[in-house]
Design a protein around this motif. Structure first.
Motif, PDB file in Angstrom:
ATOM      1  N   ARG A  31      10.887 -11.571  -1.361  1.00 48.08           N
ATOM      2  CA  ARG A  31      10.233 -12.422  -2.361  1.00 48.08           C
ATOM      3  C   ARG A  31       8.797 -12.772  -1.990  1.00 48.08           C
ATOM      4  O   ARG A  31       8.122 -13.506  -2.727  1.00 48.08           O
ATOM      5  N   HIS A  32       8.360 -12.278  -0.844  1.00 45.21           N
ATOM      6  CA  HIS A  32       7.017 -12.653  -0.387  1.00 45.21           C
ATOM      7  C   HIS A  32       6.234 -11.430   0.085  1.00 45.21           C
ATOM      8  O   HIS A  32       6.751 -10.606   0.842  1.00 45.21           O
ATOM      9  N   ALA A  33       4.991 -11.349  -0.361  1.00 43.46           N
ATOM     10  CA  ALA A  33       4.098 -10.335   0.189  1.00 43.46           C
ATOM     11  C   ALA A  33       3.747 -10.704   1.628  1.00 43.46           C
ATOM     12  O   ALA A  33       3.828 -11.877   2.029  1.00 43.46           O
ATOM     13  N   ILE A  34       3.363  -9.705   2.378  1.00 45.73           N
ATOM     14  CA  ILE A  34       2.966  -9.906   3.772  1.00 45.73           C
ATOM     15  C   ILE A  34       1.574  -9.318   3.979  1.00 45.73           C
ATOM     16  O   ILE A  34       1.249  -8.251   3.442  1.00 45.73           O
ATOM     17  N   GLY A  35       0.788 -10.003   4.753  1.00 44.47           N
ATOM     18  CA  GLY A  35      -0.557  -9.516   5.036  1.00 44.47           C
ATOM     19  C   GLY A  35      -0.831  -9.446   6.520  1.00 44.47           C
ATOM     20  O   GLY A  35      -0.249 -10.187   7.311  1.00 44.47           O
ATOM     21  N   TRP A  36      -1.709  -8.531   6.867  1.00 43.49           N
ATOM     22  CA  TRP A  36      -2.233  -8.446   8.237  1.00 43.49           C
ATOM     23  C   TRP A  36      -3.701  -8.872   8.206  1.00 43.49           C
ATOM     24  O   TRP A  36      -4.494  -8.391   7.399  1.00 43.49           O
ATOM     25  N   SER A  52       2.532  -5.993  -1.227  1.00 43.62           N
ATOM     26  CA  SER A  52       3.252  -6.888  -2.114  1.00 43.62           C
ATOM     27  C   SER A  52       4.698  -6.433  -2.221  1.00 43.62           C
ATOM     28  O   SER A  52       5.078  -5.364  -1.726  1.00 43.62           O
ATOM     29  N   ARG A  53       5.512  -7.220  -2.886  1.00 40.13           N
ATOM     30  CA  ARG A  53       6.931  -6.896  -2.967  1.00 40.13           C
ATOM     31  C   ARG A  53       7.219  -5.746  -3.922  1.00 40.13           C
ATOM     32  O   ARG A  53       8.309  -5.173  -3.867  1.00 40.13           O
ATOM     33  N   ASP A  54       6.260  -5.420  -4.757  1.00 44.46           N
ATOM     34  CA  ASP A  54       6.462  -4.247  -5.611  1.00 44.46           C
ATOM     35  C   ASP A  54       5.933  -2.972  -4.949  1.00 44.46           C
ATOM     36  O   ASP A  54       5.919  -1.905  -5.565  1.00 44.46           O
ATOM     37  N   GLY A  55       5.498  -3.118  -3.695  1.00 41.71           N
ATOM     38  CA  GLY A  55       5.038  -1.967  -2.937  1.00 41.71           C
ATOM     39  C   GLY A  55       3.558  -1.694  -3.017  1.00 41.71           C
ATOM     40  O   GLY A  55       3.047  -0.794  -2.339  1.00 41.71           O
ATOM     41  N   SER A  56       2.845  -2.470  -3.806  1.00 38.28           N
ATOM     42  CA  SER A  56       1.395  -2.292  -3.886  1.00 38.28           C
ATOM     43  C   SER A  56       0.766  -2.617  -2.544  1.00 38.28           C
ATOM     44  O   SER A  56       1.183  -3.565  -1.866  1.00 38.28           O
ATOM     45  N   THR A  57      -0.243  -1.852  -2.183  1.00 38.84           N
ATOM     46  CA  THR A  57      -0.901  -2.061  -0.901  1.00 38.84           C
ATOM     47  C   THR A  57      -2.408  -2.197  -1.079  1.00 38.84           C
ATOM     48  O   THR A  57      -2.986  -1.762  -2.078  1.00 38.84           O
ATOM     49  N   SER A 101       5.145 -13.252  -4.269  1.00 39.05           N
ATOM     50  CA  SER A 101       5.434 -11.831  -4.079  1.00 39.05           C
ATOM     51  C   SER A 101       4.175 -10.962  -4.143  1.00 39.05           C
ATOM     52  O   SER A 101       4.226  -9.763  -3.878  1.00 39.05           O
ATOM     53  N   LEU A 102       3.053 -11.583  -4.493  1.00 39.34           N
ATOM     54  CA  LEU A 102       1.793 -10.859  -4.616  1.00 39.34           C
ATOM     55  C   LEU A 102       0.939 -11.046  -3.363  1.00 39.34           C
ATOM     56  O   LEU A 102       1.025 -12.086  -2.705  1.00 39.34           O
TER      57      LEU A 102
END
Length: 123
Positions: A31-36, A52-57, A101-102
């Motif tokens: 439910r959460h996007a992750i960032g570096w 993002s959770r929909d796979g967008s990078t 999620s974004l």
């Protein structure tokens, strides 16, 4: 308790590779996007790559074509594969959880952060 634990940093020569891991726990991972992000001495924290959770990078221009972000939902882990490393990639690398999620480029939209892992690239 939400936790993000980075690993995989180290010392590498220019041109080498590393894979960073961000192991997440204490929340619903999908439910959460992750960032570096990374922060070099005397510089502001900058966004490196996000998923993002929909796979967008997203990749910062400085790492595009060299870094790859991926997510293993079964392991609640996000990876950052770093190839063709340069001395200017030297920094402490942090993973962080987006409040949604974004993904967002600015750090202020991330509510939990790991402790960081040092990446040092020698010339």
């Amino acid at each position: 308790e939400v936790q993000l634990v980075e690993s995989g940093g180290g010392l590498v020569q220019a041109g080498g590779s590393l894979r960073l891991s961000c192991a997440a726990s204490g929340f619903t991972f999908d439910r959460h996007a992750i960032g570096w992000f990374r922060q070099a001495p005397g510089k502001e924290r900058e966004g490196v790559s996000f998923i993002s959770r929909d796979g967008s990078t997203y990749y910062a221009d400085s790492v595009k074509g060299r870094f790859t972000i991926s997510s293993d939902n079964a392991k609640n882990t996000v990876y950052l594969r770093m190839n063709s490393l340069k001395p200017e990639d030297t920094a402490v690398y942090y993973c962080a959880r987006s409040h949604s999620s974004l993904y967002y480029v600015l750090p202020r939209w991330y509510d939990y952060w790991g402790q960081g892992t040092q990446v040092t690239v020698s010339s």
